[in-house]
Design a protein around this motif. Structure first.
Motif, PDB file in Angstrom:
ATOM      1  N   ALA A 112      -0.991  14.075   6.789  1.00 23.14           N
ATOM      2  CA  ALA A 112      -2.207  14.124   7.604  1.00 23.14           C
ATOM      3  C   ALA A 112      -3.468  14.188   6.751  1.00 23.14           C
ATOM      4  O   ALA A 112      -4.552  13.845   7.213  1.00 23.14           O
ATOM      5  CB  ALA A 112      -2.155  15.325   8.550  1.00 23.14           C
ATOM      6  N   LYS A 113      -3.336  14.576   5.487  1.00 21.37           N
ATOM      7  CA  LYS A 113      -4.492  14.651   4.584  1.00 21.37           C
ATOM      8  C   LYS A 113      -4.886  13.297   4.004  1.00 21.37           C
ATOM      9  O   LYS A 113      -5.941  13.170   3.399  1.00 21.37           O
ATOM     10  CB  LYS A 113      -4.194  15.616   3.428  1.00 21.37           C
ATOM     11  N   ILE A 114      -4.062  12.282   4.185  1.00 21.41           N
ATOM     12  CA  ILE A 114      -4.359  10.963   3.637  1.00 21.41           C
ATOM     13  C   ILE A 114      -5.454  10.334   4.495  1.00 21.41           C
ATOM     14  O   ILE A 114      -5.277  10.110   5.689  1.00 21.41           O
ATOM     15  CB  ILE A 114      -3.093  10.085   3.595  1.00 21.41           C
ATOM     16  N   SER A 115      -6.588  10.043   3.872  1.00 19.07           N
ATOM     17  CA  SER A 115      -7.745   9.551   4.627  1.00 19.07           C
ATOM     18  C   SER A 115      -7.642   8.073   4.975  1.00 19.07           C
ATOM     19  O   SER A 115      -8.167   7.650   6.000  1.00 19.07           O
ATOM     20  CB  SER A 115      -9.031   9.809   3.853  1.00 19.07           C
ATOM     21  N   SER A 116      -6.980   7.278   4.132  1.00 21.44           N
ATOM     22  CA  SER A 116      -6.830   5.861   4.466  1.00 21.44           C
ATOM     23  C   SER A 116      -5.713   5.244   3.629  1.00 21.44           C
ATOM     24  O   SER A 116      -5.344   5.766   2.575  1.00 21.44           O
ATOM     25  CB  SER A 116      -8.129   5.091   4.230  1.00 21.44           C
ATOM     26  N   VAL A 117      -5.193   4.131   4.134  1.00 17.80           N
ATOM     27  CA  VAL A 117      -4.201   3.339   3.404  1.00 17.80           C
ATOM     28  C   VAL A 117      -4.599   1.876   3.517  1.00 17.80           C
ATOM     29  O   VAL A 117      -5.333   1.485   4.429  1.00 17.80           O
ATOM     30  CB  VAL A 117      -2.754   3.529   3.928  1.00 17.80           C
ATOM     31  N   LYS A 118      -4.084   1.095   2.580  1.00 16.67           N
ATOM     32  CA  LYS A 118      -4.269  -0.348   2.622  1.00 16.67           C
ATOM     33  C   LYS A 118      -2.902  -0.999   2.593  1.00 16.67           C
ATOM     34  O   LYS A 118      -2.006  -0.531   1.897  1.00 16.67           O
ATOM     35  CB  LYS A 118      -5.090  -0.833   1.428  1.00 16.67           C
ATOM     36  N   ILE A 119      -2.764  -2.071   3.347  1.00 12.99           N
ATOM     37  CA  ILE A 119      -1.582  -2.930   3.273  1.00 12.99           C
ATOM     38  C   ILE A 119      -2.035  -4.146   2.464  1.00 12.99           C
ATOM     39  O   ILE A 119      -3.002  -4.821   2.832  1.00 12.99           O
ATOM     40  CB  ILE A 119      -1.083  -3.359   4.665  1.00 12.99           C
ATOM     41  N   ILE A 120      -1.327  -4.398   1.349  1.00 19.83           N
ATOM     42  CA  ILE A 120      -1.746  -5.427   0.405  1.00 19.83           C
ATOM     43  C   ILE A 120      -0.599  -6.415   0.209  1.00 19.83           C
ATOM     44  O   ILE A 120       0.548  -6.019   0.039  1.00 19.83           O
ATOM     45  CB  ILE A 120      -2.136  -4.784  -0.942  1.00 19.83           C
ATOM     46  N   GLN A 125      -4.151  -9.573  -1.802  1.00 15.14           N
ATOM     47  CA  GLN A 125      -5.069  -9.628  -0.662  1.00 15.14           C
ATOM     48  C   GLN A 125      -4.876  -8.400   0.220  1.00 15.14           C
ATOM     49  O   GLN A 125      -3.754  -8.076   0.609  1.00 15.14           O
ATOM     50  CB  GLN A 125      -4.828 -10.891   0.144  1.00 15.14           C
ATOM     51  N   VAL A 126      -5.966  -7.726   0.535  1.00 17.70           N
ATOM     52  CA  VAL A 126      -5.907  -6.585   1.444  1.00 17.70           C
ATOM     53  C   VAL A 126      -5.806  -7.127   2.862  1.00 17.70           C
ATOM     54  O   VAL A 126      -6.704  -7.808   3.350  1.00 17.70           O
ATOM     55  CB  VAL A 126      -7.142  -5.671   1.299  1.00 17.70           C
ATOM     56  N   LEU A 127      -4.684  -6.838   3.518  1.00 13.73           N
ATOM     57  CA  LEU A 127      -4.430  -7.352   4.861  1.00 13.73           C
ATOM     58  C   LEU A 127      -4.872  -6.385   5.951  1.00 13.73           C
ATOM     59  O   LEU A 127      -5.276  -6.805   7.031  1.00 13.73           O
ATOM     60  CB  LEU A 127      -2.946  -7.670   5.027  1.00 13.73           C
ATOM     61  N   GLN A 128      -4.761  -5.089   5.671  1.00 13.86           N
ATOM     62  CA  GLN A 128      -5.150  -4.068   6.633  1.00 13.86           C
ATOM     63  C   GLN A 128      -5.685  -2.857   5.870  1.00 13.86           C
ATOM     64  O   GLN A 128      -5.164  -2.517   4.808  1.00 13.86           O
ATOM     65  CB  GLN A 128      -3.951  -3.562   7.450  1.00 13.86           C
ATOM     66  N   THR A 129      -6.712  -2.237   6.417  1.00 20.48           N
ATOM     67  CA  THR A 129      -7.185  -0.949   5.945  1.00 20.48           C
ATOM     68  C   THR A 129      -7.165  -0.038   7.161  1.00 20.48           C
ATOM     69  O   THR A 129      -7.746  -0.365   8.200  1.00 20.48           O
ATOM     70  CB  THR A 129      -8.605  -1.044   5.356  1.00 20.48           C
ATOM     71  N   ILE A 130      -6.479   1.089   7.028  1.00 25.50           N
ATOM     72  CA  ILE A 130      -6.291   1.970   8.176  1.00 25.50           C
ATOM     73  C   ILE A 130      -6.822   3.358   7.824  1.00 25.50           C
ATOM     74  O   ILE A 130      -6.375   3.981   6.861  1.00 25.50           O
ATOM     75  CB  ILE A 130      -4.801   2.062   8.562  1.00 25.50           C
ATOM     76  N   SER A 131      -7.796   3.832   8.597  1.00 21.11           N
ATOM     77  CA  SER A 131      -8.340   5.172   8.409  1.00 21.11           C
ATOM     78  C   SER A 131      -7.461   6.188   9.123  1.00 21.11           C
ATOM     79  O   SER A 131      -6.963   5.916  10.215  1.00 21.11           O
ATOM     80  CB  SER A 131      -9.767   5.252   8.960  1.00 21.11           C
ATOM     81  N   GLU A 132      -7.281   7.331   8.509  1.00 16.44           N
ATOM     82  CA  GLU A 132      -6.456   8.422   9.052  1.00 16.44           C
ATOM     83  C   GLU A 132      -5.144   7.883   9.622  1.00 16.44           C
ATOM     84  O   GLU A 132      -4.835   8.082  10.795  1.00 16.44           O
ATOM     85  CB  GLU A 132      -7.233   9.205  10.098  1.00 16.44           C
ATOM     86  N   PRO A 133      -4.356   7.211   8.803  1.00 16.51           N
ATOM     87  CA  PRO A 133      -3.159   6.521   9.306  1.00 16.51           C
ATOM     88  C   PRO A 133      -2.085   7.434   9.850  1.00 16.51           C
ATOM     89  O   PRO A 133      -1.295   7.016  10.697  1.00 16.51           O
ATOM     90  CB  PRO A 133      -2.659   5.770   8.080  1.00 16.51           C
ATOM     91  N   PHE A 134      -2.029   8.670   9.382  1.00 20.22           N
ATOM     92  CA  PHE A 134      -0.935   9.554   9.789  1.00 20.22           C
ATOM     93  C   PHE A 134      -1.446  10.756  10.583  1.00 20.22           C
ATOM     94  O   PHE A 134      -0.813  11.795  10.620  1.00 20.22           O
ATOM     95  CB  PHE A 134      -0.152   9.999   8.550  1.00 20.22           C
TER      96      PHE A 134
END
Length: 164
Positions: A112-120, A125-134
């Motif tokens: 829950a502390k992870i602020s964002s993730v990227k799917i690359i 190429q960055v395909l998705q950037t997700i804020s507060e993913p969990f």
């Protein structure tokens, strides 16, 4: 594998030459992307492994990209660089790999502390950037992801996963 000390002596003035004229990178980004795409679409075959083994008998060296195809993204995708000396307390794991249903299931401590993730993609190429993913779930819904190799990148960890 890149002959960095010799790169500046190569003739890179031809407009069709993919070399960028620098000492440390060597190639224009379009060419790196093309090579990464080829790498993704043409996985190491048994024939290439046999040829690598045979060459070793005579040369006493190996093609590291045949032995470790994952090195391609580690070396040529700058967005995936990490500091290997940094200890990672909160290690994430991908629970179901390969992914078959379009949902990436992740486990680990303090998610829950992870602020964002990227799917690359493997080409960087960055395909998705997700804020507060969990924040509410341990699943990430992948958008428009074809079969292939991808990376989940947090601030301090990169995980490889496969979409089938």
């Amino acid at each position: 594998t890149r002959y960095e000390d010799d790169l500046q002596t190569f003739n890179y003035s031809d407009v069709n030459n993919p070399q960028d004229g620098s000492k440390n990178r060597g190639f224009d980004q379009w060419y790196i992307n093309l090579l990464m795409l080829w790498h993704q679409n043409d996985p190491v075959s048994l024939k290439e492994i046999a040829r690598n083994n045979y060459a070793y008998v005579y040369q006493k060296n190996r093609n590291p990209y045949i032995d470790h195809p994952e090195y391609v993204a580690m070396i040529w995708t700058s967005t995936l660089g990490t500091d290997e000396n940094t200890a990672k307390k909160d290690t994430l794991k991908i629970s179901q790999n390969p992914v078959r249903n379009g949902a990436l299931t992740v486990s680990g401590d303090n998610m829950a502390k992870i602020s964002s993730v990227k799917i690359i993609s493997i080409s960087g190429q960055v395909l998705q950037t997700i804020s507060e993913p969990f924040k509410n779930s341990n699943k990430i819904i992948l958008k428009s992801t074809a079969k292939g190799v991808y990376f989940l990148k947090t601030a301090d960890q990169t995980l490889k996963f496969i979409v089938e």
